[in-house]
Design a protein around this motif. Structure first.
Motif, PDB file in Angstrom:
ATOM      1  N   GLY A 334      -3.565   0.536   6.495  1.00 42.39           N
ATOM      2  CA  GLY A 334      -3.473   1.955   6.202  1.00 42.39           C
ATOM      3  C   GLY A 334      -2.238   2.636   6.755  1.00 42.39           C
ATOM      4  O   GLY A 334      -2.161   3.873   6.784  1.00 42.39           O
ATOM      5  N   TYR A 335      -1.234   1.869   7.169  1.00 42.18           N
ATOM      6  CA  TYR A 335      -0.025   2.477   7.711  1.00 42.18           C
ATOM      7  C   TYR A 335       0.733   3.247   6.620  1.00 42.18           C
ATOM      8  O   TYR A 335       0.643   2.935   5.442  1.00 42.18           O
ATOM      9  CB  TYR A 335       0.884   1.408   8.328  1.00 42.18           C
ATOM     10  N   ASP A 336       1.466   4.258   7.041  1.00 46.31           N
ATOM     11  CA  ASP A 336       2.289   5.009   6.092  1.00 46.31           C
ATOM     12  C   ASP A 336       3.762   5.034   6.502  1.00 46.31           C
ATOM     13  O   ASP A 336       4.601   5.602   5.813  1.00 46.31           O
ATOM     14  CB  ASP A 336       1.769   6.440   5.913  1.00 46.31           C
ATOM     15  N   ARG A 337       4.067   4.412   7.632  1.00 48.62           N
ATOM     16  CA  ARG A 337       5.469   4.335   8.055  1.00 48.62           C
ATOM     17  C   ARG A 337       5.677   3.073   8.884  1.00 48.62           C
ATOM     18  O   ARG A 337       4.823   2.710   9.706  1.00 48.62           O
ATOM     19  CB  ARG A 337       5.863   5.561   8.882  1.00 48.62           C
ATOM     20  N   TYR A 353       3.938   0.001  13.376  1.00 49.54           N
ATOM     21  CA  TYR A 353       3.160   0.614  12.301  1.00 49.54           C
ATOM     22  C   TYR A 353       2.677   2.004  12.732  1.00 49.54           C
ATOM     23  O   TYR A 353       2.073   2.159  13.811  1.00 49.54           O
ATOM     24  CB  TYR A 353       1.927  -0.217  11.979  1.00 49.54           C
ATOM     25  N   ARG A 355       0.553   5.653  11.344  1.00 47.95           N
ATOM     26  CA  ARG A 355      -0.256   6.346  10.345  1.00 47.95           C
ATOM     27  C   ARG A 355      -0.448   7.781  10.808  1.00 47.95           C
ATOM     28  O   ARG A 355      -0.938   8.036  11.904  1.00 47.95           O
ATOM     29  CB  ARG A 355      -1.621   5.663  10.160  1.00 47.95           C
ATOM     30  N   ASN A 356      -0.014   8.705   9.967  1.00 48.37           N
ATOM     31  CA  ASN A 356      -0.087  10.135  10.309  1.00 48.37           C
ATOM     32  C   ASN A 356       0.566  10.421  11.659  1.00 48.37           C
ATOM     33  O   ASN A 356       0.059  11.214  12.460  1.00 48.37           O
ATOM     34  CB  ASN A 356      -1.546  10.607  10.319  1.00 48.37           C
TER      35      ASN A 356
END
Length: 399
Positions: A334-337, A353, A355-356
């Protein structure tokens, strides 16, 4: 109180030791289907397969430890049913009464269907001591090995085979290796490592079947190509052992479902290790790792003895390939960066990693310092500025 533990792996050994250390003085029985006492699994696909570690060093406890602790170790015995009403376990050798039952049944390797040749002699999996003993006898210099599956088990088997002098081709049906468990940047580092050591990696390639009549002779690919091989290793993941629990009416959810104390849907039955799923940070997870098995087993032991302790998992993993060590802290799903930091050597560096805005995992190849700093940050709930990671002179400054 009569305590019975089904399964004789890392979780069982840790739980039994913790129960005795915690003051349990009553009957304690460990039942295992394998004919050998609890042993370490991670070295099987690495130092044991290489011949660098013997069985004596694999064993988690000396032979005399079990009787000294008054733990009945029933090996080569398989549990066949659980009668929850009578609190009775049936086995292929008899039955056992329990007041508290713990299921540490582990997982089993997924296999290719028989229709695809998955059951042919010469097709190996890597999970148990017997699996690896059978494989080791075939790992001879000059032979051709095909590894099916680009996860950690497949990659570790490929690395060992190359060190033993085999020609190795690894086939992954997904677009890239480590597709389910790591970011592309980590996969890039691992791919480069294997290519540098002579492993041929084929990604986004599907297998139609394993060729051979009485023995595997290679694989037929979906695009019509045929690859010859002397032996094949399938490393396509594992599935939790849930059949016994399911037949007993226990709740199943990506494994034997436990609450945050390790208790199943039956108040007298507990679970830990690779077979168990549990709530963690708002989701239900299952950890396939030594650290996860030990931590949960010790929590369950304490709770069987009345501690009422929440299982606070702190995931960490490792993988040894060639002379490189990949260390992983946290879970990156679920990482976003992604932020990367170069390492000191040719094959090394770290992948961070987020996330938010929160640091959730770190992969570190040949970079123990990045792993240690990352793990401390994750365990303490602190997140550094992502922009500082690639350039900060000393990672300690992130703390």
């Amino acid at each position: 109180m009569r305590i019975v533990i089904l399964g004789a792996g890392q979780a069982a050994a840790s739980m039994a030791a913790r129960l005795r250390a915690g003051g349990h003085d009553g009957p304690l029985t460990v039942v295992g289907a394998e004919p050998v006492a609890p042993y370490q699994r991670p070295p099987l696909s690495k130092s044991y397969l290489l011949g660098q570690m013997g069985l004596d060093r694999l064993l988690l406890r000396a032979d005399d430890w079990w009787p000294d602790q008054r733990i009945e170790l029933r090996l080569g015995e398989t549990a066949t049913a659980i009668d929850t009403a009578s609190r009775l376990v049936a086995t292929d050798r008899g039955s056992l009464e329990y007041d508290a039952l713990a299921l540490t049944l582990g997982a089993h390797p997924r296999r290719l269907p028989a229709a695809m040749g998955g059951d042919l002699p010469g097709v190996h999996v890597v999970r148990t001591l017997a699996d690896v003993d059978a494989l080791a006898a075939q790992m001879l210099p000059g032979r051709r090995l095909i590894v099916i599956g680009g996860g950690y088990i497949g990659l570790e088997a490929a690395a060992v085979a190359r060190k033993l002098g085999l020609t190795v081709t690894l086939i992954e049906s997904a677009p890239r290796i480590l597709g389910r468990v790591a970011a592309p940047q980590t996969a890039d580092m691992i791919r480069a490592l294997h290519l540098a050591h002579g492993v041929e990696i084929m990604e986004a390639v599907s297998i139609e079947r394993i060729m051979g009549d009485s023995h595997a002779t290679g694989v037929a690919l979906a695009d019509g190509r045929e690859l010859q091989a002397d032996l094949i290793v399938t490393g396509i993941g594992v599935a939790p052992e849930t059949a016994l629990a399911h037949a007993a009416g226990l709740a199943i959810d990506n494994g034997i479902a436990a609450d945050d104390r390790g208790r199943t849907s039956d108040p007298a039955i507990w679970t830990a290790g690779d077979c168990a799923s549990f709530p963690w940070q708002g989701e239900r997870i299952r950890l396939e790792s030594v650290g996860g098995a030990i931590d949960m087993a010790e929590t369950v032991a304490d709770n069987i003895l009345g501690a009422d302790r929440v299982h606070d998992a702190k995931p960490w993993f490792w993988s040894d390939q060639f002379d490189a060590k990949l260390q992983i802290a946290g879970l990156g799903a679920g990482y976003d960066r992604i932020v990367t930091r170069p390492g000191d050597g040719q094959h090394g560096g770290s992948v961070w990693y987020f996330r938010n805005g929160r640091l959730i995992a770190v992969d570190a190849l040949n970079d123990a310092r990045a792993y240690m700093i990352g793990k401390r940050l994750i365990d303490s709930g602190r997140s550094p500025d992502p922009a500082a990671i690639p350039t900060v002179p000393d990672l300690k400054a992130l703390m």
